[in-house]
Design an enzyme around this catalytic site. Sequence first.
Site, short mmCIF file in Angstrom:
data_model
loop_
_atom_site.label_atom_id
_atom_site.label_comp_id
_atom_site.label_asym_id
_atom_site.label_seq_id
_atom_site.Cartn_x
_atom_site.Cartn_y
_atom_site.Cartn_z
CB CYS A 1 -0.87 -0.06 1.29
SG CYS A 1 -0.28 0.09 2.85
CG ASP B 1 -5.39 5.92 2.32
OD1 ASP B 1 -5.41 5.50 3.64
OD2 ASP B 1 -4.60 6.53 2.05
CB CYS C 1 -3.64 1.66 6.98
SG CYS C 1 -3.46 3.13 7.96
NE ARG C 2 -4.60 1.52 1.62
CZ ARG C 2 -4.37 2.36 0.71
NH1 ARG C 2 -5.17 2.16 -0.08
NH2 ARG C 2 -3.24 2.99 0.65
CB SER C 3 0.13 -3.48 2.65
OG SER C 3 1.14 -2.73 3.13
CG ASN D 1 4.25 -1.66 5.14
OD1 ASN D 1 5.29 -2.24 5.73
ND2 ASN D 1 3.33 -2.49 5.03
P1 4NP Z 1 -1.81 2.69 3.95
O1 4NP Z 1 -2.47 4.11 4.80
O2 4NP Z 1 -1.26 3.09 2.66
O3 4NP Z 1 -2.97 1.82 3.80
O4 4NP Z 1 -0.66 2.57 4.98
C1 4NP Z 1 -1.95 5.39 4.58
C2 4NP Z 1 -0.93 5.58 5.81
C3 4NP Z 1 -0.28 6.94 5.91
C4 4NP Z 1 -0.64 7.81 5.04
C5 4NP Z 1 -1.60 7.55 4.01
C6 4NP Z 1 -2.28 6.36 3.94
N1 4NP Z 1 -0.10 9.30 5.17
O5 4NP Z 1 -0.42 9.88 4.50
O6 4NP Z 1 0.73 9.32 5.88
#
Ligand code: 4NP
Length: 157
Positions: A10, A129, A15-17, A13
Amino acid sequence: MKTESVLFVCLGNICRSPAAEAIFKKIIDKKGISDRFLVDSAGTGSWHVGKKADVRMRMAADKRNINIISKARQINTDDFEKFNYILAMDDSNFQNIVDFKLRKSLSNFASIKKIQEFRSLYSEQEVPDPYFGGNEGFDYVLNILEDSVSGFLDSIT
Ligand code: 4NP
């Protein structure tokens, strides 16, 4: 012997992955086939490297007995050699992975796909997201990942 290797990717790294990784590990553990798989997750971005997964995602996962223990890392060139499957959470992640591969001139065998290709219960084409939204977004991400991650496993076993 590890015969399959899967990397979930993702943006951050956190939340989703990491959730997809933990769900996949839970399913293969339950099926007694963990020894056949190398499973990991990574982010296309570097902002959160070394951090635990977002506490909101860990808490939502805990409620389902899904244990997220990974620490964030960024995708790297070795991943394209090491993993048979690189599975992106959304279109932007997918494009970033493909661009990274082109930029580094990597000729590899990894199959790069979007995890939602393997969905059956949810119509979402991307894993949304949840980072800037409310707690319900984390539950929703887990719902759709439980569906598509198990669909992916079915497709390769
Ligand atoms: P992820 O979520 O891609 O599922 O880990 C996010 C985590 C942090 C951010 C964006 C999406 N950020 O903008 O910091």
